[in-house]
Design a protein around this motif. Structure first.
Motif, PDB file in Angstrom:
ATOM      1  N   PRO A   1      36.166  46.510  39.869  1.00 23.25           N
ATOM      2  CA  PRO A   1      37.216  46.663  40.474  1.00 23.25           C
ATOM      3  C   PRO A   1      37.088  47.556  40.021  1.00 23.25           C
ATOM      4  CG  PRO A   1      36.994  45.615  37.939  1.00 23.25           C
ATOM      5  CD  PRO A   1      35.771  45.267  38.876  1.00 23.25           C
ATOM      6  N   THR A   2      38.006  48.780  40.334  1.00 21.30           N
ATOM      7  CA  THR A   2      38.421  49.968  40.638  1.00 21.30           C
ATOM      8  C   THR A   2      39.223  50.354  39.628  1.00 21.30           C
ATOM      9  OG1 THR A   2      39.835  50.737  42.284  1.00 21.30           O
ATOM     10  CG2 THR A   2      37.660  50.704  42.931  1.00 21.30           C
ATOM     11  N   ILE A   3      39.037  51.721  38.695  1.00 19.89           N
ATOM     12  CA  ILE A   3      40.239  52.225  38.146  1.00 19.89           C
ATOM     13  C   ILE A   3      40.059  53.551  38.774  1.00 19.89           C
ATOM     14  CG2 ILE A   3      40.697  53.578  35.720  1.00 19.89           C
ATOM     15  CD1 ILE A   3      38.670  52.008  34.309  1.00 19.89           C
ATOM     16  N   LYS A   4      41.688  53.024  39.406  1.00 18.08           N
ATOM     17  CA  LYS A   4      42.031  54.702  40.394  1.00 18.08           C
ATOM     18  C   LYS A   4      42.418  55.803  39.455  1.00 18.08           C
ATOM     19  CE  LYS A   4      45.668  53.866  43.479  1.00 18.08           C
ATOM     20  NZ  LYS A   4      44.746  53.563  44.139  1.00 18.08           N
ATOM     21  N   ILE A   5      42.014  56.543  40.251  1.00 24.72           N
ATOM     22  CA  ILE A   5      41.535  58.268  40.226  1.00 24.72           C
ATOM     23  C   ILE A   5      43.035  59.508  39.999  1.00 24.72           C
ATOM     24  CG2 ILE A   5      40.949  60.336  39.898  1.00 24.72           C
ATOM     25  CD1 ILE A   5      38.244  59.138  38.768  1.00 24.72           C
TER      26      ILE A   5
ATOM     27  N   ARG B   1      42.126  56.299  30.783  1.00 30.54           N
ATOM     28  CA  ARG B   1      41.233  55.903  29.458  1.00 30.54           C
ATOM     29  C   ARG B   1      41.369  54.850  29.122  1.00 30.54           C
ATOM     30  NH1 ARG B   1      43.613  59.355  26.605  1.00 30.54           N
ATOM     31  NH2 ARG B   1      42.575  61.458  27.593  1.00 30.54           N
ATOM     32  N   LEU B   2      42.859  54.365  29.232  1.00 29.65           N
ATOM     33  CA  LEU B   2      42.641  52.540  28.362  1.00 29.65           C
ATOM     34  C   LEU B   2      42.110  51.561  29.637  1.00 29.65           C
ATOM     35  CD1 LEU B   2      44.539  50.111  27.372  1.00 29.65           C
ATOM     36  CD2 LEU B   2      46.329  50.358  29.089  1.00 29.65           C
ATOM     37  N   LEU B   3      42.671  51.615  30.682  1.00 30.43           N
ATOM     38  CA  LEU B   3      41.675  50.884  31.408  1.00 30.43           C
ATOM     39  C   LEU B   3      39.876  50.853  30.816  1.00 30.43           C
ATOM     40  CD1 LEU B   3      43.871  51.191  34.229  1.00 30.43           C
ATOM     41  CD2 LEU B   3      43.470  49.112  32.700  1.00 30.43           C
ATOM     42  N   GLU B   4      39.716  52.512  31.455  1.00 27.43           N
ATOM     43  CA  GLU B   4      37.955  52.242  30.572  1.00 27.43           C
ATOM     44  C   GLU B   4      37.798  52.155  29.233  1.00 27.43           C
ATOM     45  OE1 GLU B   4      37.393  57.040  32.802  1.00 27.43           O
ATOM     46  OE2 GLU B   4      38.434  56.494  30.689  1.00 27.43           O
TER      47      GLU B   4
ATOM     48  N   PRO C   1      54.062  56.415  32.723  1.00 26.05           N
ATOM     49  CA  PRO C   1      52.228  56.639  32.657  1.00 26.05           C
ATOM     50  C   PRO C   1      51.573  55.605  33.474  1.00 26.05           C
ATOM     51  CG  PRO C   1      53.915  57.247  30.405  1.00 26.05           C
ATOM     52  CD  PRO C   1      54.477  56.261  31.221  1.00 26.05           C
ATOM     53  N   SER C   2      51.503  55.890  34.177  1.00 26.96           N
ATOM     54  CA  SER C   2      51.293  54.959  35.117  1.00 26.96           C
ATOM     55  C   SER C   2      49.857  54.811  35.810  1.00 26.96           C
ATOM     56  CB  SER C   2      51.913  54.854  36.473  1.00 26.96           C
ATOM     57  OG  SER C   2      53.350  54.033  35.949  1.00 26.96           O
ATOM     58  N   GLY C   3      49.042  53.913  36.285  1.00 27.28           N
ATOM     59  CA  GLY C   3      47.604  53.865  36.683  1.00 27.28           C
ATOM     60  C   GLY C   3      47.604  52.284  37.697  1.00 27.28           C
ATOM     61  N   ALA C   4      46.338  52.605  37.980  1.00 27.05           N
ATOM     62  CA  ALA C   4      46.053  50.729  38.877  1.00 27.05           C
ATOM     63  C   ALA C   4      45.062  50.653  38.715  1.00 27.05           C
ATOM     64  CB  ALA C   4      46.181  51.196  40.298  1.00 27.05           C
ATOM     65  N   VAL C   5      44.478  49.131  39.234  1.00 27.59           N
ATOM     66  CA  VAL C   5      43.141  48.378  39.084  1.00 27.59           C
ATOM     67  C   VAL C   5      43.240  48.431  40.508  1.00 27.59           C
ATOM     68  CG1 VAL C   5      41.689  46.695  38.520  1.00 27.59           C
ATOM     69  CG2 VAL C   5      42.784  48.073  36.559  1.00 27.59           C
TER      70      VAL C   5
ATOM     71  N   VAL D   1      43.285  41.577  31.296  1.00 28.47           N
ATOM     72  CA  VAL D   1      43.735  41.261  30.492  1.00 28.47           C
ATOM     73  C   VAL D   1      43.071  41.133  28.409  1.00 28.47           C
ATOM     74  CG1 VAL D   1      42.585  38.917  28.763  1.00 28.47           C
ATOM     75  CG2 VAL D   1      43.024  38.659  30.847  1.00 28.47           C
ATOM     76  N   GLN D   2      41.918  42.234  28.487  1.00 31.09           N
ATOM     77  CA  GLN D   2      41.983  42.867  27.773  1.00 31.09           C
ATOM     78  C   GLN D   2      42.966  44.526  27.709  1.00 31.09           C
ATOM     79  OE1 GLN D   2      39.546  42.677  25.870  1.00 31.09           O
ATOM     80  NE2 GLN D   2      38.906  44.155  24.339  1.00 31.09           N
ATOM     81  N   ALA D   3      43.398  45.122  28.318  1.00 32.91           N
ATOM     82  CA  ALA D   3      43.818  46.152  28.936  1.00 32.91           C
ATOM     83  C   ALA D   3      45.551  45.480  28.015  1.00 32.91           C
ATOM     84  CB  ALA D   3      44.038  47.196  30.194  1.00 32.91           C
TER      85      ALA D   3
END
Length: 325
Positions: free
Chosen positions: A237-241, A254-257, A290-294, A321-323
């Motif tokens: 899966p991708t971690i969106k920038i 950083r949380l997702l990484e 604060p937002s991000g995406a997978v 699940v980990q995040a």
């Protein structure tokens, strides 16, 4: 994972008509959460109560489609798009109206150059011989989705509506595999994303989350002579920038990484040059979230043959699940 994605993609859920897909999702998760409800706009919101941070996990459940706008004397149906419908992807395809009526999409014979093909020069043929016969099955304003049955080939699934039933499947699996956490989790299956991120905007104002993560599909750069992009099917899966709608918050990125590294799953970085997701609306709500995406890498987006990797979806579940711990 395949059986769940197939069940979701088979369900009707054109933007503004999400009742059927919402019911399917509800059956999958209703016994796994503390509260579940549908808001005024039609978003399905499931809550796992807690005393920690308020986390919103989002996946839109609507799909692109068409709406009947005119029926001529011979029973042929003119239509408008709901969401971005590419005329060349639509040409020669079957559509299914909400009541089950099937039609074929084609173009006017007098069109002398395919470069001039527009949706306004196309029509739907449901086999009717007159307007009166057609109106017994389809009325002005009725909506239809494209037909594209889900099939599995190796690790890949080919189907219509993987945008974003694959994201919905990931979110359902997260709910079914929730870890122990003090955080309060809001799982939001939104409406009308394809029409301008509408459901996510209203849901974010209701929930006022401390952090938000959207799950959607993204383009790939792994097909012949395609636009260069550092995303491949099957590589995680991708971690969106960033995309056209936002630059992801560095803390969420950083949380997702960190979550991916902790459990040792493959992941990729996503820079999407055009297009956006629900977090584009969420991150500017209620003073800022604060937002991000997978994202799930997906080929041929907005076609009836969208293609994605099942292992990418399964790893997205593990990542989220980990995040949320």
């Amino acid at each position: 994972m395949f059986d769940l994605v197939r069940k979701l993609s088979d369900a009707f859920g054109v933007s503004g008509n999400e009742e059927e897909i919402r019911a399917v999702i509800t059956e999958e998760i209703k016994d796994k959460v503390d509260d579940i409800y549908t808001d005024t706009l039609g978003n399905l919101i499931a809550v796992k109560k807690g005393t920690g941070r308020k986390i919103m996990l989002d996946a839109h459940m609507d799909e692109i489609g068409v709406m009947a706008t005119f029926i001529d004397d011979n029973g042929f149906i003119r239509f408008s798009n709901l969401g971005w419908v590419y005329q060349y992807f639509a040409l020669g395809q079957k559509v299914r109206f909400k009541n089950g009526t099937i039609g074929s999409v084609f173009y006017e014979e007098k069109l002398d150059d395919m470069k001039n093909l527009k949706l306004s020069r196309m029509y739907i043929d449901i086999g009717a011989k007159s307007r009166e016969e057609a109106e017994k099955k389809v009325r002005i304003g009725d909506t239809a989705c494209f037909v594209g049955d889900a099939v599995q080939t190796g690790d890949m699934i080919i189907s219509k509506a993987l945008d974003n039933r694959s994201g919905c499947a990931v979110l359902i699996k997260v709910i079914q595999n929730l870890p122990e956490t003090d955080n309060e989790l809001y799982f939001v299956f939104t409406v009308q994303e394809e029409l301008g991120l509408r459901g996510a905007r209203t849901a974010a104002y209701q929930i006022q989350p401390d952090i938000a993560i959207a799950i959607d599909v993204t383009d790939t750069g792994d097909t012949p002579e395609c636009h260069p992009m550092a995303v491949k099917c099957g590589a995680g899966p991708t971690i969106k920038i960033k995309d056209s709608s936002l630059i992801c918050h560095p803390e969420v990125k950083r949380l997702l990484e960190d979550a991916a590294k902790e459990i040792g799953i493959p992941y990729q970085y996503e820079v999407l040059e055009s297009g956006g997701t629900d977090v584009g609306a969420i991150h500017t709500a209620v003073g800022g979230v604060p937002s991000g995406a997978v994202s799930i890498p997906c080929r041929y987006i907005h076609s009836p043959v969208e293609t994605a990797s099942l292992s990418d979806m399964e790893n997205a579940v593990k990542l989220l699940v980990q995040a949320v711990k």
